[in-house]
Write a protein that holds these residues in place. Structure first.
Motif, PDB file in Angstrom:
ATOM      1  N   GLY A  22      -1.997   0.960 -24.375  1.00  9.81           N
ATOM      2  CA  GLY A  22      -1.663   0.640 -25.757  1.00  9.81           C
ATOM      3  C   GLY A  22      -0.634  -0.454 -25.853  1.00  9.81           C
ATOM      4  O   GLY A  22      -0.142  -0.973 -24.849  1.00  9.81           O
ATOM      5  N   ASN A  23      -0.254  -0.805 -27.090  1.00  9.14           N
ATOM      6  CA  ASN A  23       0.783  -1.806 -27.300  1.00  9.14           C
ATOM      7  C   ASN A  23       2.174  -1.230 -27.096  1.00  9.14           C
ATOM      8  O   ASN A  23       3.091  -1.915 -26.654  1.00  9.14           O
ATOM      9  N   PRO A  58      -2.762  -7.860 -28.878  1.00  8.46           N
ATOM     10  CA  PRO A  58      -4.052  -8.403 -29.318  1.00  8.46           C
ATOM     11  C   PRO A  58      -4.030  -9.117 -30.662  1.00  8.46           C
ATOM     12  O   PRO A  58      -4.616 -10.195 -30.804  1.00  8.46           O
ATOM     13  N   ARG A  59      -3.348  -8.579 -31.653  1.00  9.01           N
ATOM     14  CA  ARG A  59      -3.341  -9.227 -32.967  1.00  9.01           C
ATOM     15  C   ARG A  59      -2.593 -10.552 -32.932  1.00  9.01           C
ATOM     16  O   ARG A  59      -2.855 -11.450 -33.735  1.00  9.01           O
ATOM     17  N   GLU A  60      -1.648 -10.698 -32.000  1.00  8.15           N
ATOM     18  CA  GLU A  60      -0.958 -11.973 -31.832  1.00  8.15           C
ATOM     19  C   GLU A  60      -1.881 -13.009 -31.215  1.00  8.15           C
ATOM     20  O   GLU A  60      -1.723 -14.206 -31.459  1.00  8.15           O
ATOM     21  N   GLY A  65      -0.371 -16.464 -36.489  1.00  4.99           N
ATOM     22  CA  GLY A  65       0.410 -16.695 -37.695  1.00  4.99           C
ATOM     23  C   GLY A  65       0.428 -15.525 -38.657  1.00  4.99           C
ATOM     24  O   GLY A  65       1.250 -15.485 -39.585  1.00  4.99           O
ATOM     25  N   GLN A  66      -0.456 -14.562 -38.453  1.00  3.01           N
ATOM     26  CA  GLN A  66      -0.550 -13.422 -39.369  1.00  3.01           C
ATOM     27  C   GLN A  66      -0.263 -12.089 -38.678  1.00  3.01           C
ATOM     28  O   GLN A  66      -0.388 -11.032 -39.292  1.00  3.01           O
ATOM     29  N   ARG A  99     -10.440 -10.584 -23.544  1.00  2.69           N
ATOM     30  CA  ARG A  99     -11.039 -10.246 -24.836  1.00  2.69           C
ATOM     31  C   ARG A  99     -12.554 -10.099 -24.741  1.00  2.69           C
ATOM     32  O   ARG A  99     -13.162  -9.318 -25.460  1.00  2.69           O
ATOM     33  N   GLU A 100     -13.185 -10.849 -23.820  1.00  2.00           N
ATOM     34  CA  GLU A 100     -14.640 -10.834 -23.716  1.00  2.00           C
ATOM     35  C   GLU A 100     -15.175  -9.733 -22.800  1.00  2.00           C
ATOM     36  O   GLU A 100     -16.389  -9.548 -22.702  1.00  2.00           O
TER      37      GLU A 100
END
Length: 316
Positions: A22-23, A58-60, A65-66, A99-100
């Motif tokens: 996990g993060n 992952p979201r980074e 930017g979001q 990611r792939e």
């Protein structure tokens, strides 16, 4: 605690462990419950405990930017994981190649071939692999085929709501430090190195330590009563964290701390800033005189807090 960066740095001695993935951003009470169970299962099986994390998160990677504000930088996260008794951290670079990977490819490469996992502890809402196709049920089936057990972590609630990194960010953004402490099991703190700034505080009669954040954004902003840990000692202070709207901004968040009882050179020193009470939001002042008046009032409020607080004793 040992840190291994990347699957290519795993060695035969790292195989055979109890793991979680996990993060672990914030290492809050929900994470702590997972880690406690991880330690228990590792002790039962007589193997090390391992936490698999990702950098960047992952979201980074997908939307830098979001992405949500970081609760803990990697250095802070590793320190907190070590405090929780973790034996091994495997840090995987989250990039296009990772990611792939399909869910099956990730399980085979990381859990089976890389770590030789004996038992896996994850949340029942855990998703992984390309397009997040892997879930808890997928892991159950993979474990049955590859010879490792899988267990869902117990959900921890505070105030009738689940403890999560997302909830913690909301609470910090609202300035609710007592609730943030309840979710974390400790007061919220940030760690960074003191660097040279604009030295405007000196001109205003309140010299500040400019603490390097290395973040795109921060989970909280405003003026706070803080304490600063330096070389094992605690010093009372007041801090501003945010975009400094009253001075020329570089578009990055800054953490500036005025220590109430310290005289010395802090440049280059690593400090830990703990947040105790929010005094006010950041605001733009029309003049340096107005800014100085506000800073003087903030310092006075912080001194008043520490005079009446039973939770802090200054150490010289």
């Amino acid at each position: 605690m040992q840190l291994v960066r990347g699957l290519h740095n795993l060695r035969p001695r790292h195989r055979g462990c109890v793991a979680t993935i996990g993060n672990f951003d914030g290492v809050h009470r929900g994470h702590q419950a997972i880690l406690a169970r991880l330690r228990e299962r590792a002790a039962e099986l007589g193997v090390p405990s391992c936490v698999v994390i990702f950098e960047p998160q992952p979201r980074e990677f997908f939307a830098p930017g979001q992405a949500p504000a970081r609760l803990t930088r990697l250095r802070e996260k590793l320190s907190l994981l070590a405090e929780q008794g973790v034996d091994l951290v495997l840090c995987l670079a989250f990039n296009r190649r990772l990611r792939e990977l399909s869910a099956a490819e990730f399980v085979h490469a990381a859990l089976v071939e890389g770590l030789g996992v004996r038992h896996l502890e994850v949340g029942d809402d855990f998703r992984f692999g390309c397009d997040r196709a892997g879930d808890f049920n997928f892991l159950l089936k993979a474990g049955a085929m590859e010879g490792f057990s899988v267990e869902a972590a117990t959900t921890i609630e505070v105030g009738g709501e689940r403890v999560s990194s997302s909830r913690l960010r909301q609470v910090l953004a609202a300035g609710d430090l007592p609730l943030a402490e309840a979710l974390l099991g400790r007061p919220f703190a940030l760690t960074g190195r003191v660097v040279h700034g604009q030295k405007l505080g000196r001109q205003l009669g309140a010299p500040t330590a400019n603490v390097q954040l290395k973040r795109r954004n921060t989970p909280l902003s405003g003026v706070f009563v803080v304490s600063v840990e330096l070389d094992g000692k605690q010093y009372p202070g007041v801090a501003n964290i945010g975009m400094r709207p009253s001075v020329q901004s570089d578009g990055k968040p800054h953490l500036e701390v005025h220590l109430l009882e310290f005289n010395g050179d802090l440049y280059g020193r690593l400090v830990r800033v703990t947040f105790h009470r929010k005094l006010r939001d950041e605001q733009r002042f029309a003049s340096l005189g107005a800014l100085k008046s506000a800073i003087d009032a903030d310092i006075s409020a912080a001194r008043s807090y520490w005079r009446t607080s039973s939770s802090f004793t200054s150490q010289d």
